[in-house]
Structure formats: C-alpha cells, structure tokens
Scaffold this motif. Structure first.
Motif, PDB file in Angstrom:
ATOM      1  N   THR A  30      -0.003  -8.958   3.777  1.00  0.00           N
ATOM      2  CA  THR A  30       0.556  -8.716   2.385  1.00  0.00           C
ATOM      3  C   THR A  30       1.294  -7.366   2.661  1.00  0.00           C
ATOM      4  OG1 THR A  30      -1.447  -7.611   1.801  1.00  0.00           O
ATOM      5  CG2 THR A  30      -1.260 -10.095   1.543  1.00  0.00           C
ATOM      6  N   ASP A  37       2.646  -4.720  -0.452  1.00  0.00           N
ATOM      7  CA  ASP A  37       4.058  -5.169  -1.254  1.00  0.00           C
ATOM      8  C   ASP A  37       4.037  -5.222  -2.260  1.00  0.00           C
ATOM      9  OD1 ASP A  37       6.399  -6.514  -1.669  1.00  0.00           O
ATOM     10  OD2 ASP A  37       5.906  -8.239  -0.281  1.00  0.00           O
ATOM     11  N   ARG A  40       4.090  -8.562  -4.404  1.00  0.00           N
ATOM     12  CA  ARG A  40       3.178  -9.807  -4.213  1.00  0.00           C
ATOM     13  C   ARG A  40       2.373  -9.460  -5.595  1.00  0.00           C
ATOM     14  NH1 ARG A  40       2.300 -12.308   1.048  1.00  0.00           N
ATOM     15  NH2 ARG A  40       0.711 -13.189  -0.236  1.00  0.00           N
TER      16      ARG A  40
END
Length: 279
Positions: A30, A37, A40
């Motif tokens: 991630t 991120d 996300r």
C-alpha cells in the motif's frame, strides 16, 4: 504462502514486516514512494497498531521461529501468535475473577465469573486466534481491574507509593499499551473510563484533593502506556495531538461508501452513522 485461520493472520504479518522495516504498520504493497499511499482509502496507518504484533515477534524470536526484524510466514510462527493471543485471553479471565472477588469478597462468585467468561464461545473461540480483538479487550480489562483496585484505596496519599499504587499504575500502563497499541482509537473510551473513575473517587473521598490524589497512579499509568504506544509508532505519531485526532477521524471513516467495517460489512448498513467507531 498464506497460512493461518483467516485473512487477518496474513495481513497483520505483512503489516508487522513493513513496520519492522519502515516504521509504518500497514502492508508494504500500500506504499507509494516509501510512504502510505494517500490515494488509498482502504488502508490507514491510524486504524491498527503494532503492540501485539511486536510482542508476538519477540516471542517468536525467543523460540527461534523468527530472526530479530524479520517476519516468517510459517505455521510455527502463526501458532506462536495464536498462543500469545490465548495468553491474553486467559489473563483477562483471571482479571475478571479478581475484579469480582474485590467487589464481593466471595471466592465462589469470582470463580463463577471467570468460568462464565470462558464458557462464552465468542470469547474462548476468539482467544485462540484473534490478534486484533482479544489483546484490546484484555487491555481494557486490565485497566478496569486496576481502576477498581485503586478505588478501594481512594484518597490514599500517592507518595511514598504503596505496592498497590505501583501495581495499579503498572497494570494500567500495560492495559493502555496493548489496548491503544492495537486499536489506537481506544484511547477515547479509556480516557472516558479514567474520567468516570475520577467522578467515583470524588464520591468516595468527598473532596477534590482526595479525588486528585486518587487519580495520580491511574494518570501516570495512562500516560506511560500512551507514551509507549507513540514510541512504537514514531512515523505515525510524530505529533501526539495530531495522532490522537487522526486515530478518531480515520477510524470513523471506516465502512463509508462500501468499505468493509469490522463487522465484515454484513451487520451494518452501507453508510453507518457519523458517530460509528469500529473499535
């Protein structure tokens, strides 16, 4: 290889691996540029913490299943994590018995209470594997017992500290470490429990000074436990105030617009209310 009872085993092993390498308790897949991120919405570094996983890793290292700083995705490593969860479950059962004995001074009632908790399938079953639930519940139980023990000595002078005073502070510190250190948003109900204790202590001592003295050991234990959680997450909590706010705001967004909640998205509507905190 994915080994374990459920997806949580594998995902939290990935989280632990990333935490040991980079300081973020989220899976490495991630990341974006070495950081979580921001695009996300399904993974947040503020929802879960590494306290239990870090302890389980140390136990695995001591037993030779893992090397320091390296997570192994093996059956033996997962089994040790589950046994560590079971130890927390049994510790909570013991605390329930002690709490009831403190309230009633009745050994039979204390044993019955512990046996009743063990007889609840959700508790005894989850205590065999739930790495993100049982340590939290056990930690809250530790704090509850400590506050009850402190209330029996409400108004006692905090210095020099008695063995009970030291024990209360230590038990609260451990409870906060594993309760907040696994689900950070739990600082909110724990702080509420501390405030409720202060009200009860005032009722027992009938004085603000007495209530203040009674809050000394629990307050120190709470602060030590919270500091321990922040020390485990230096990347997530460089600013303590921002971290405290983010643990609430980020978790309250869980389950929005179809994102699964802690109830696997099955027992709540697609859009739970704003006050919903899945902890």
């Amino acid at each position: 290889t994915e080994i374990g009872i459920g997806v949580d085993d594998y995902i939290h092993a990935l989280r632990t691996d990333a935490w040991l390498k980079f300081g973020w308790y989220i899976p490495e897949y991630t990341f974006a540029g070495g950081e979580p991120d921001p695009n996300r919405g399904d993974i947040s570094p503020y929802v879960y913490g590494a306290a239990f996983s870090g302890l389980a890793h140390l136990v695995n290292v001591a037993l030779g299943n893992e090397s320091m700083g390296e997570v192994m995705f093996t059956g033996d490593a997962y089994a040790v994590k589950h046994l560590t969860v079971a130890a927390f479950g049994l510790a909570a059962v013991a605390c329930v018995g002690v709490a009831v004995w403190t309230l009633t001074r009745n050994a039979l009632a204390a044993v019955w209470s512990s046996a009743a908790l063990l007889a609840i399938p959700v508790w005894s079953g989850y205590a065999m594997f739930s790495i993100k639930d049982i340590p939290v519940a056990a930690g809250f139980t530790f704090v509850t017992l400590a506050l009850l023990l402190a209330l029996t000595r409400a108004g006692e002078r905090p210095w020099p500290p008695s063995r009970r005073t030291v024990g209360v502070a230590a038990l609260i510190a451990v409870g906060v470490l594993f309760c907040v250190g696994v689900r950070p948003v739990m600082w909110v109900p724990l702080l509420g429990a501390l405030a409720a204790y202060g009200v009860l202590a005032f009722g027992v001592t009938r004085s603000r000074s007495g209530a203040g003295r009674s809050l000394a050991a629990p307050g120190v234990g709470f602060a030590i436990g919270l500091a321990g959680v922040m020390a485990l997450h230096p990347r997530t909590a460089p600013d303590p105030l921002e971290w405290l706010v983010s643990t609430v705001s980020e978790v309250s967004e869980a389950g929005r617009e179809g994102v699964y909640t802690l109830t696997a998205g099955q027992l709540l509507s697609e859009f739970p209310p704003a006050w919903y905190l899945p902890a």
